[in-house]
Structure formats: structure tokens, C-alpha cells
Design a protein around this motif. Structure first.
Motif, mmCIF file in Angstrom:
data_model
loop_
_atom_site.group_PDB
_atom_site.id
_atom_site.type_symbol
_atom_site.label_atom_id
_atom_site.label_comp_id
_atom_site.label_asym_id
_atom_site.label_seq_id
_atom_site.Cartn_x
_atom_site.Cartn_y
_atom_site.Cartn_z
ATOM 1 N N LYS A 112 0.462 14.884 2.968
ATOM 2 C CA LYS A 112 0.238 14.382 4.323
ATOM 3 C C LYS A 112 -0.047 12.876 4.296
ATOM 4 N N ALA A 113 -0.838 12.431 3.336
ATOM 5 C CA ALA A 113 -1.157 11.008 3.224
ATOM 6 C C ALA A 113 0.113 10.193 2.956
ATOM 7 N N LEU A 114 0.949 10.684 2.053
ATOM 8 C CA LEU A 114 2.196 9.976 1.755
ATOM 9 C C LEU A 114 3.103 9.921 2.983
ATOM 10 N N GLU A 115 3.098 10.988 3.748
ATOM 11 C CA GLU A 115 3.872 11.038 4.981
ATOM 12 C C GLU A 115 3.382 9.963 5.970
ATOM 13 N N LEU A 116 2.065 9.789 6.033
ATOM 14 C CA LEU A 116 1.480 8.820 6.963
ATOM 15 C C LEU A 116 1.631 7.372 6.484
ATOM 16 N N MET A 117 1.879 7.194 5.193
ATOM 17 C CA MET A 117 2.004 5.838 4.646
ATOM 18 C C MET A 117 3.442 5.337 4.727
ATOM 19 N N GLU A 118 4.062 5.606 5.831
ATOM 20 C CA GLU A 118 5.407 5.108 6.105
ATOM 21 C C GLU A 118 5.268 3.986 7.121
ATOM 22 N N PRO A 119 5.945 2.903 7.018
ATOM 23 C CA PRO A 119 6.883 2.586 5.960
ATOM 24 C C PRO A 119 6.157 2.198 4.676
ATOM 25 N N LYS A 120 6.857 2.378 3.591
ATOM 26 C CA LYS A 120 6.306 2.001 2.289
ATOM 27 C C LYS A 120 6.271 0.473 2.208
ATOM 28 N N CYS A 121 5.094 -0.054 1.905
ATOM 29 C CA CYS A 121 4.963 -1.509 1.824
ATOM 30 C C CYS A 121 3.952 -1.859 0.740
ATOM 31 N N GLU A 122 3.845 -3.123 0.471
ATOM 32 C CA GLU A 122 2.954 -3.591 -0.594
ATOM 33 C C GLU A 122 1.495 -3.242 -0.312
ATOM 34 N N SER A 123 1.089 -3.286 0.950
ATOM 35 C CA SER A 123 -0.329 -3.045 1.264
ATOM 36 C C SER A 123 -0.753 -1.597 1.032
ATOM 37 N N ARG A 125 0.817 0.352 -1.461
ATOM 38 C CA ARG A 125 1.378 0.734 -2.761
ATOM 39 C C ARG A 125 0.350 1.411 -3.655
ATOM 40 N N GLU A 126 -0.849 0.853 -3.747
ATOM 41 C CA GLU A 126 -1.906 1.446 -4.601
ATOM 42 C C GLU A 126 -2.287 2.842 -4.114
ATOM 43 N N SER A 127 -2.431 3.001 -2.818
ATOM 44 C CA SER A 127 -2.781 4.318 -2.269
ATOM 45 C C SER A 127 -1.670 5.323 -2.510
ATOM 46 N N ARG A 128 -0.429 4.890 -2.359
ATOM 47 C CA ARG A 128 0.700 5.793 -2.622
ATOM 48 C C ARG A 128 0.717 6.202 -4.093
ATOM 49 N N ALA A 129 0.431 5.246 -4.976
ATOM 50 C CA ALA A 129 0.390 5.560 -6.411
ATOM 51 C C ALA A 129 -0.706 6.587 -6.700
ATOM 52 N N ARG A 130 -1.882 6.400 -6.092
ATOM 53 C CA ARG A 130 -2.968 7.368 -6.294
ATOM 54 C C ARG A 130 -2.567 8.755 -5.815
ATOM 55 N N CYS A 131 -1.895 8.803 -4.670
ATOM 56 C CA CYS A 131 -1.463 10.104 -4.135
ATOM 57 C C CYS A 131 -0.453 10.771 -5.059
ATOM 58 N N HIS A 132 0.524 10.013 -5.521
ATOM 59 C CA HIS A 132 1.511 10.592 -6.439
ATOM 60 C C HIS A 132 0.839 11.066 -7.731
ATOM 61 N N ALA A 133 -0.060 10.247 -8.267
ATOM 62 C CA ALA A 133 -0.738 10.623 -9.511
ATOM 63 C C ALA A 133 -1.601 11.865 -9.320
ATOM 64 N N GLU A 153 5.208 10.114 -12.959
ATOM 65 C CA GLU A 153 6.134 9.019 -13.258
ATOM 66 C C GLU A 153 6.383 8.149 -12.017
ATOM 67 N N ALA A 154 6.409 8.775 -10.843
ATOM 68 C CA ALA A 154 6.563 7.996 -9.595
ATOM 69 C C ALA A 154 5.346 7.092 -9.392
ATOM 70 N N ALA A 155 4.165 7.608 -9.735
ATOM 71 C CA ALA A 155 2.950 6.791 -9.634
ATOM 72 C C ALA A 155 3.023 5.621 -10.613
ATOM 73 N N LEU A 156 3.541 5.895 -11.797
ATOM 74 C CA LEU A 156 3.659 4.844 -12.818
ATOM 75 C C LEU A 156 4.670 3.781 -12.396
ATOM 76 N N GLU A 157 5.724 4.167 -11.702
ATOM 77 C CA GLU A 157 6.688 3.193 -11.183
ATOM 78 C C GLU A 157 6.041 2.256 -10.173
ATOM 79 N N LEU A 158 5.127 2.809 -9.367
ATOM 80 C CA LEU A 158 4.451 1.992 -8.354
ATOM 81 C C LEU A 158 3.421 1.056 -8.983
ATOM 82 N N THR A 159 2.774 1.513 -10.053
ATOM 83 C CA THR A 159 1.758 0.695 -10.734
ATOM 84 C C THR A 159 2.025 0.737 -12.242
#
Length: 180
Positions: A112-123, A125-133, A153-159
Motif C-alpha cells: 500500500k505504501a509503495l502504491e501511495l508513493m507514486e510518482p516515483k521520485c528522488e524524495s 526513493r529511501e522510503s521505497r527502498a525500505r518498503c521493498h527491503a 534486489e529492487a531495494a538495492l537498486e534504489l540504494t
């Protein structure tokens, strides 16, 4: 013939007035209010700041820091009830669910958090990485490395410089005996 209009006054007690007395009703209603307060939030008793989702997020963070994960989940959940579009409430609640071993709920909150973090942007990115991890770790805990490792691995790509995520990917691959 004619029409008779009947209007009823609001009744907060579950039985008709003729079957109970007013004093007993008030006593029963008070007991119900006290019971609701013991199990959680009673909106009528909340101060104005307690109705602010950011305040609830901060309160949940305080509970989380001292290891009171159930209280943290309660605060985040109430914040979500007030503002269901605030991604940070879902991100933080997922961490509390993970800490308690509620991996399916953790995965749901991360999604749900990843869904709400659209559009994907630099601000975000860290939260998206935490969610993926976190979602990847929860999936691995549920013995689904085929889904969990790609999340890590998706989290690692982001960070890419996050040593903790690098270790998690390596540990998951070793644990499930997955070769590159």
C-alpha cells in the motif's frame, strides 16, 4: 382517511424507553463508554492534536522506539483511519508488524505504501527502498524467496550503497541456496 406523520427522537439505548428507566440507561451508557476507552480510542475523548495524523505518526514512532509495537500499530492505524493517503503511516506500521512477526500484514502495508508513493521520485526513493527491503524480508520469512529476493534486489537498486541491504540479499541467497 388521513396520514399521520410520526417522528422519533434519537435513541442511544438499544431498548425502547418503556422497558427501562432513564437512570439505568445512563449508567449502562457510561459503562459502555469506559469499556470502549479500555480497548482503544474513543473519538469523543481525543484532544485536537490526537486527531492529527502527523501527531499520531510521531506517537507511533515513540512507541516503536521503546519496543511497544502493538501501541505503535494502534497509533499508526488510527492515523490511517484519519488520513489513508499518508504513505509514512503504512511504512512505519509495516515495520511494527514485521517486528511482531505479522509478515502478511507487513507485506500488505509495504504494498500500500509503495502504491501511495507514486510518482516515483528522488524524495521518496529511501522510503521505497525500505518498503521493498522489508517486503522482501517478510516474503523470505514466509519461505517465498522467489518473490522476496527480487524485492531485496529492487531495494538495492534504489540504494546501491546500503550495506545492510547488500548483507540481506547475500544472506537470503545463502540461506535458500540460490546461486547467481
Amino acid at each position: 382517511m388521513g396520514t399521520i406523520n410520526v417522528t422519533f427522537s434519537e435513541r442511544k439505548f438499544p431498548t425502547p424507553a418503556r422497558e427501562s428507566s432513564h437512570v439505568e440507561e445512563q449508567e449502562w451508557l457510561q459503562k459502555q463508554k469506559e469499556a470502549r476507552q479500555k480497548i482503544g480510542f474513543d473519538e469523543a475523548d481525543l484532544r485536537p492534536e490526537e486527531r492529527d495524523p502527523q501527531w499520531l505518526k510521531d506517537k507511533g514512532d515513540e512507541f516503536f522506539k521503546v519496543g511497544n509495537y502493538l501501541a505503535a500499530i494502534s497509533a499508526y492505524s488510527y492515523g490511517i483511519k484519519i488520513s489513508e493517503k499518508m504513505a509514512s503511516l503504512y511504512v512505519n506500521r509495516s515495520a511494527a508488524h514485521y517486528a511482531l512477526g505479522n509478515y502478511c500484514r507487513c507485506i500488505d502495508d509495504c504494498s500500500k505504501a509503495l502504491e501511495l508513493m507514486e510518482p516515483k521520485c528522488e524524495s521518496n526513493r529511501e522510503s521505497r527502498a525500505r518498503c521493498h527491503a522489508r517486503r522482501g524480508a517478510a516474503l523470505c520469512k514466509l519461505s517465498a524467496p522467489q518473490h522476496g529476493i527480487p524485492e531485496l534486489e529492487a531495494a538495492l537498486e534504489l540504494t546501491p550503497n546500503n550495506e545492510s541491504i547488500k548483507r540481506d540479499v547475500l544472506a537470503a541467497k545463502q540461506y535458500f541456496d540460490i546461486k547467481d
